[in-house]
Motif scaffolding. Sequence first.
Motif, PDB file in Angstrom:
ATOM      1  N   ALA A  25      49.958  54.102  96.135  1.00 49.80           N
ATOM      2  CA  ALA A  25      48.974  53.244  96.804  1.00 49.80           C
ATOM      3  C   ALA A  25      47.531  53.590  96.420  1.00 49.80           C
ATOM      4  N   LEU A  26      47.322  54.706  95.723  1.00 48.51           N
ATOM      5  CA  LEU A  26      45.941  55.111  95.412  1.00 48.51           C
ATOM      6  C   LEU A  26      45.349  54.207  94.334  1.00 48.51           C
ATOM      7  N   SER A  27      44.154  53.697  94.593  1.00 36.51           N
ATOM      8  CA  SER A  27      43.525  52.786  93.632  1.00 36.51           C
ATOM      9  C   SER A  27      42.851  53.565  92.500  1.00 36.51           C
ATOM     10  N   ASP A  28      42.585  52.865  91.411  1.00 37.35           N
ATOM     11  CA  ASP A  28      41.831  53.481  90.307  1.00 37.35           C
ATOM     12  C   ASP A  28      40.462  53.929  90.802  1.00 37.35           C
ATOM     13  N   GLU A  29      39.889  53.119  91.687  1.00 31.04           N
ATOM     14  CA  GLU A  29      38.551  53.441  92.200  1.00 31.04           C
ATOM     15  C   GLU A  29      38.575  54.769  92.974  1.00 31.04           C
ATOM     16  N   ALA A  30      39.645  54.979  93.755  1.00 38.05           N
ATOM     17  CA  ALA A  30      39.752  56.232  94.517  1.00 38.05           C
ATOM     18  C   ALA A  30      39.825  57.427  93.561  1.00 38.05           C
ATOM     19  N   TRP A  31      40.602  57.269  92.484  1.00 35.92           N
ATOM     20  CA  TRP A  31      40.687  58.353  91.490  1.00 35.92           C
ATOM     21  C   TRP A  31      39.321  58.597  90.856  1.00 35.92           C
ATOM     22  N   GLU A  32      38.638  57.503  90.498  1.00 36.01           N
ATOM     23  CA  GLU A  32      37.326  57.664  89.849  1.00 36.01           C
ATOM     24  C   GLU A  32      36.338  58.343  90.793  1.00 36.01           C
ATOM     25  N   GLN A  33      36.365  57.942  92.078  1.00 37.88           N
ATOM     26  CA  GLN A  33      35.470  58.551  93.066  1.00 37.88           C
ATOM     27  C   GLN A  33      35.784  60.034  93.243  1.00 37.88           C
ATOM     28  N   GLY A  34      37.080  60.338  93.299  1.00 36.47           N
ATOM     29  CA  GLY A  34      37.502  61.731  93.489  1.00 36.47           C
ATOM     30  C   GLY A  34      36.964  62.628  92.382  1.00 36.47           C
ATOM     31  N   PHE A  35      37.140  62.181  91.154  1.00 40.84           N
ATOM     32  CA  PHE A  35      36.629  62.972  90.022  1.00 40.84           C
ATOM     33  C   PHE A  35      35.108  62.944  89.976  1.00 40.84           C
ATOM     34  N   ALA A  36      34.516  61.784  90.294  1.00 39.70           N
ATOM     35  CA  ALA A  36      33.054  61.655  90.182  1.00 39.70           C
ATOM     36  C   ALA A  36      32.360  62.662  91.088  1.00 39.70           C
ATOM     37  N   LEU A  37      32.829  62.762  92.331  1.00 38.25           N
ATOM     38  CA  LEU A  37      32.105  63.634  93.266  1.00 38.25           C
ATOM     39  C   LEU A  37      32.364  65.113  92.982  1.00 38.25           C
ATOM     40  N   LYS A  38      33.602  65.517  93.019  1.00 46.29           N
ATOM     41  CA  LYS A  38      33.857  66.967  92.992  1.00 46.29           C
ATOM     42  C   LYS A  38      33.803  67.562  91.576  1.00 46.29           C
ATOM     43  N   PHE A  39      34.483  66.914  90.643  1.00 42.41           N
ATOM     44  CA  PHE A  39      34.536  67.498  89.294  1.00 42.41           C
ATOM     45  C   PHE A  39      33.238  67.230  88.520  1.00 42.41           C
ATOM     46  N   HIS A  40      32.858  65.944  88.444  1.00 44.38           N
ATOM     47  CA  HIS A  40      31.708  65.636  87.580  1.00 44.38           C
ATOM     48  C   HIS A  40      30.391  66.148  88.156  1.00 44.38           C
ATOM     49  N   SER A  41      30.277  66.252  89.489  1.00 41.70           N
ATOM     50  CA  SER A  41      29.008  66.795  90.019  1.00 41.70           C
ATOM     51  C   SER A  41      28.884  68.276  89.650  1.00 41.70           C
ATOM     52  N   ALA A  42      29.995  69.007  89.738  1.00 41.71           N
ATOM     53  CA  ALA A  42      29.950  70.432  89.367  1.00 41.71           C
ATOM     54  C   ALA A  42      29.672  70.574  87.861  1.00 41.71           C
ATOM     55  N   ARG A  43      30.320  69.707  87.072  1.00 49.53           N
ATOM     56  CA  ARG A  43      30.111  69.761  85.615  1.00 49.53           C
ATOM     57  C   ARG A  43      28.666  69.417  85.255  1.00 49.53           C
ATOM     58  N   ARG A  44      28.154  68.346  85.881  1.00 47.26           N
ATOM     59  CA  ARG A  44      26.799  67.923  85.533  1.00 47.26           C
ATOM     60  C   ARG A  44      25.761  68.948  85.991  1.00 47.26           C
ATOM     61  N   LEU A  45      25.980  69.548  87.162  1.00 50.96           N
ATOM     62  CA  LEU A  45      25.014  70.558  87.627  1.00 50.96           C
ATOM     63  C   LEU A  45      25.056  71.785  86.723  1.00 50.96           C
ATOM     64  N   ALA A  46      26.257  72.155  86.269  1.00 52.14           N
ATOM     65  CA  ALA A  46      26.361  73.316  85.375  1.00 52.14           C
ATOM     66  C   ALA A  46      25.561  73.050  84.097  1.00 52.14           C
ATOM     67  N   ARG A  47      25.628  71.815  83.617  1.00 52.41           N
ATOM     68  CA  ARG A  47      24.905  71.489  82.382  1.00 52.41           C
ATOM     69  C   ARG A  47      23.398  71.395  82.635  1.00 52.41           C
ATOM     70  N   THR A  48      23.036  70.661  83.686  1.00 53.22           N
ATOM     71  CA  THR A  48      21.606  70.453  83.950  1.00 53.22           C
ATOM     72  C   THR A  48      20.914  71.772  84.298  1.00 53.22           C
ATOM     73  N   CYS A  49      21.588  72.597  85.094  1.00 46.60           N
ATOM     74  CA  CYS A  49      20.965  73.845  85.556  1.00 46.60           C
ATOM     75  C   CYS A  49      21.242  75.006  84.595  1.00 46.60           C
ATOM     76  N   GLY A  50      22.070  74.773  83.571  1.00 46.35           N
ATOM     77  CA  GLY A  50      22.499  75.867  82.680  1.00 46.35           C
ATOM     78  C   GLY A  50      21.354  76.719  82.134  1.00 46.35           C
ATOM     79  N   PRO A  51      20.358  76.102  81.489  1.00 49.88           N
ATOM     80  CA  PRO A  51      19.281  76.925  80.923  1.00 49.88           C
ATOM     81  C   PRO A  51      18.501  77.697  81.984  1.00 49.88           C
ATOM     82  N   THR A  52      18.318  77.070  83.158  1.00 49.51           N
ATOM     83  CA  THR A  52      17.569  77.743  84.236  1.00 49.51           C
ATOM     84  C   THR A  52      18.386  78.899  84.808  1.00 49.51           C
ATOM     85  N   LEU A  53      19.690  78.691  84.934  1.00 50.49           N
ATOM     86  CA  LEU A  53      20.571  79.780  85.389  1.00 50.49           C
ATOM     87  C   LEU A  53      20.582  80.918  84.364  1.00 50.49           C
TER      88      LEU A  53
END
Length: 261
Positions: free
Chosen positions: A103-131
């Motif tokens: 019953a899980l929609s594609d949108e639910a999967w995309e949201q799930g990855f967007a928030l938890k996985f991609h936010s952590a990935r994007r912050l690691a990249r954006t903040c990488g040089p400062t860290l």
Amino acid sequence: MDLGLSGKAALVTGASKGIGAAVAIALAREGADVLAVARSSANLEAPGPANSAVRAGRIFSFQADLTEAAAFDAVHGEMLRLFGRIDILSNNAGSTKPGDFLALSDEAWEQGFALKFHSARRLARTCGPTLRAAKGCIVNTIGIMSRTAVIDYAMGGAVNTSLYHLTKALADLGVREGVRVNAVNPGRIATDRREQSLAKIIDARGISRADAEKELLDSCGIARFGTTEEVASAVCFLASERAGFINGAILDVDGGQTRGL
Ligand SMILES: NC(=O)c1ccc[n+]([C@@H]2O[C@H](COP(=O)([O-])OP(=O)(O)OC[C@H]3O[C@@H](n4cnc5c(N)ncnc54)[C@H](OP(=O)(O)O)[C@@H]3O)[C@@H](O)[C@H]2O)c1
């Protein structure tokens, strides 16, 4: 024990409630200055110091939707504006729901990855040089379903396992860059999520709250639920100087629920 966190600058996501809020408060109690990020204002009370040897840190709130690409430069910019550095990145934003796989929609999967996985990935990249400049560290909050697969939590599990993998991969990069990257795997913690699980059992079975709690604990094979403060303590330790030689570790904070090696 002095964790050596006094005066550190910490970026904490998912910090308006639950585990992220507890992490923000615990880091500030140990003397770190914190930027607490969520879509809503965190409104966290500044804590007293952990002991007389440290001053309590300050907590600033910053509203950002971490599924939006523009958020990452904004959050990074706010850290530089407030503190001029980033010593600790604690990723807690996430709210992947369980559900019937069919019953899980594609949108639910995309949201799930967007928030938890991609936010952590994007912050690691954006903040990488400062860290890297601060010889800082990342602590990701993942979840024990990164190691255990069940069909009704296939989406959350897949997101968690991806973040588990990224944590280990970033730790590898961190060896070269001087940035330690670790994670905690919470089990059953007394948060809104636990309340939702209990409500489901009570609705489905018509039993009392006490019986529902017992049933949930028995099904997990644990004696009690964990607290957000217990997860936050583990995050503080991994972020601290005391964990200086710990890199690439995934620490289960689950009361012994995970039996596998
Ligand atoms: N609770 C548990 O038992 C448990 C167990 C294992 C793993 N975990 C993991 O631990 C992490 C924290 O869990 P929790 O139970 O503390 O979660 P929670 O209480 O639902 O809190 C989630 C946090 O993320 C923020 N958030 C949600 N959507 C956002 C968005 N689009 N942009 C920015 N921030 C957003 C929320 O604030 P706003 O709504 O204000 O944005 C809130 O601060 C999650 O990754 C979860 O999967 C929790």
